[in-house]
Design a protein around this motif. Structure first.
Motif, PDB file in Angstrom:
ATOM      1  N   ASP A  60      12.531   0.116   1.937  1.00 36.94           N
ATOM      2  CA  ASP A  60      12.942   1.122   2.905  1.00 36.94           C
ATOM      3  C   ASP A  60      14.464   1.086   2.904  1.00 36.94           C
ATOM      4  N   ILE A  65      15.649   3.066  11.631  1.00 36.03           N
ATOM      5  CA  ILE A  65      14.307   3.569  11.942  1.00 36.03           C
ATOM      6  C   ILE A  65      13.462   2.385  12.390  1.00 36.03           C
ATOM      7  N   ALA A  68       7.792   0.166  12.552  1.00 35.85           N
ATOM      8  CA  ALA A  68       6.477   0.812  12.474  1.00 35.85           C
ATOM      9  C   ALA A  68       6.554   2.247  11.962  1.00 35.85           C
ATOM     10  N   GLU A  69       7.726   2.860  12.017  1.00 35.79           N
ATOM     11  CA  GLU A  69       7.887   4.245  11.568  1.00 35.79           C
ATOM     12  C   GLU A  69       8.423   4.349  10.142  1.00 35.79           C
ATOM     13  N   ARG A  70       8.774   3.246   9.522  1.00 32.16           N
ATOM     14  CA  ARG A  70       9.291   3.269   8.157  1.00 32.16           C
ATOM     15  C   ARG A  70       8.142   3.487   7.171  1.00 32.16           C
ATOM     16  N   GLN A  74       4.760   1.145   6.601  1.00 30.83           N
ATOM     17  CA  GLN A  74       3.432   1.722   6.812  1.00 30.83           C
ATOM     18  C   GLN A  74       2.559   1.491   5.580  1.00 30.83           C
TER      19      GLN A  74
END
Length: 132
Positions: A60, A65, A68-70, A74
């Protein structure tokens, strides 16, 4: 401060299936081919030292960010959930957590998934949540 009352009760969970010997490397850093090669090599050597086979390296690029939203993170949680991997190897805690509270949450999540988390500081969170 995280208390035992807030942590998942692992004693009531069903036994987890045996995990594969596959490990996934994780890095959150600006794209840089030379650094990516070094990170991958380090994760591969660390995986081998711990008895894992590094099967994938996930990057990433934006640490602003939430974890959990990367997209990469995920992907990793999906690999752990579907049983394709049993460990996550990362360079340091800062790759996955900004604070101690965030670190505990990540460790608890991976422990609930039956996965091992290893960092460059030689700490390892096992499936039982024990730090070695």
């Amino acid at each position: 401060m995280t208390t035992a009352a807030r942590r998942p009760d692992r004693s009531r969970q069903l036994p987890l299936p045996p995990r594969p010997a596959a490990a996934v490397g994780y890095v959150c850093a600006a794209p840089d081919e030379a650094s990516n090669d070094l990170f991958t090599d380090w994760c591969r050597r660390r995986a081998a030292a711990d008895g894992w086979i590094l099967t994938e390296m996930v990057n990433d690029t934006d640490d602003l960010i939430p974890l959990a939203e990367r997209a990469g993170w995920q992907h990793i949680t999906q690999l752990l959930t579907d049983g394709s991997a049993g460990a996550v190897i990362t360079i340091n805690r800062a790759m996955v957590a900004d604070t101690t509270r965030d670190w505990v949450r990540v460790c608890d999540l991976l422990a609930c998934l039956g996965a091992t988390l290893t960092t460059g500081a030689a700490s390892r969170i096992t499936t039982s949540g024990t730090i070695r």
